[in-house]
Structures are given as structure tokens and as C-alpha cells.
Design a protein around this motif. Structure first.
Motif: not given
Length: 137
Positions: A42-46, A126-135
Motif C-alpha cells: 500500500e505504500s507504493c503510490v506509483l 517468504g515473499a517479495w513485495s514492491t514498496t516503492d517505485l519512482g522515476v
């Protein structure tokens, strides 16, 4: 998901990043965003913005053409004791055309991109998640 993408390692994170962008490509191709949402915190706004935009463009009979992602370069900046792991990713995305339910063109196409992105993943339960993404500009 590839087995390697399930590992808490530098190679595992790289495999997860490639898989995540394959899921985004699938979302653009089909409008199906469920699995990409599951792997986005939920923290990954993009992440949320991208997936919401895709879903919106698949309502009322509309659809997208193009938008496929490629990640030719991934540089994982592995920090063994860190909770989250950063990476720099070259992102190529095909042009996106917007189609209306009657087959006519919707809005103007979105141009193809060749950008650098900052990616942050976290390995929990036991799993990866995407917490942030930005250009990166």
C-alpha cells in the motif's frame, strides 16, 4: 512466479523485479491487475496509480494497445542487513494507444519511454513485495 524470485537474495530480487514488470505488461495487455496489486504494498503510490490507470482504461468496453515493459538493466544495490532492498532499473515501455468500445481511438497515444527507475522491495513472510517505485530524473 519464477522460483528464483522467491529467494531472499540479490539474484532473487532481480528476478522478482523482472517478474513484477512482466505482470505490469500483462495488466496493460489485458486489464487484469490482481496479481500486480497483490505484489505491491500500500505504500507504493506509483504502483497504485499505474494499476488504477490501467483498470480505468479497461472500463466501459475500452482497451489499450501496447504498453509492454522491458527491463534490460537491473542494478540491485543489495544491503545484507537492511529491511528493504533498493535497485535501479532501466524501464522501456512501448507506446500506448487508447481504444474506445466502438474501436475508435480514444485520447492521444502515450509515447514510448526509456527511463530509469528507483525500485524498493521488501522480503517478508517468504515473499517479495514492491514498496516503492519512482522515476529517476
Amino acid at each position: 512466479m519464477p522460483d528464483l524470485a522467491k529467494e531472499n537474495s540479490k539474484a532473487g530480487l532481480e528476478a522478482f523485479i523482472r517478474y513484477y514488470f512482466q505482470l505490469l505488461s500483462y495488466a496493460y495487455e489485458t486489464g487484469e491487475t490482481t496479481r500486480a496489486k497483490e505484489l505491491s504494498s500500500e505504500s507504493c503510490v506509483l504502483c497504485a496509480d499505474l494499476l488504477t490507470a490501467v483498470a480505468t482504461n479497461y472500463t466501459e468496453g475500452r482497451w489499450l494497445v501496447g504498453g509492454k515493459y522491458q527491463t534490460p538493466v537491473i542494478e540491485v544495490l543489495w544491503q545484507p542487513s537492511a529491511e528493504s532492498q533498493p535497485a535501479k532499473v532501466q524501464i522501456l515501455q512501448q507506446q500506448i494507444s487508447y481504444q474506445n468500445a466502438d474501436g475508435s481511438h480514444g485520447r492521444e497515444p502515450t509515447a514510448a519511454i526509456n527511463d530509469a527507475a528507483a525500485f524498493v522491495g521488501v522480503f517478508t513472510d517468504g515473499a517479495w513485495s514492491t514498496t516503492d517505485l519512482g522515476v529517476i530524473r
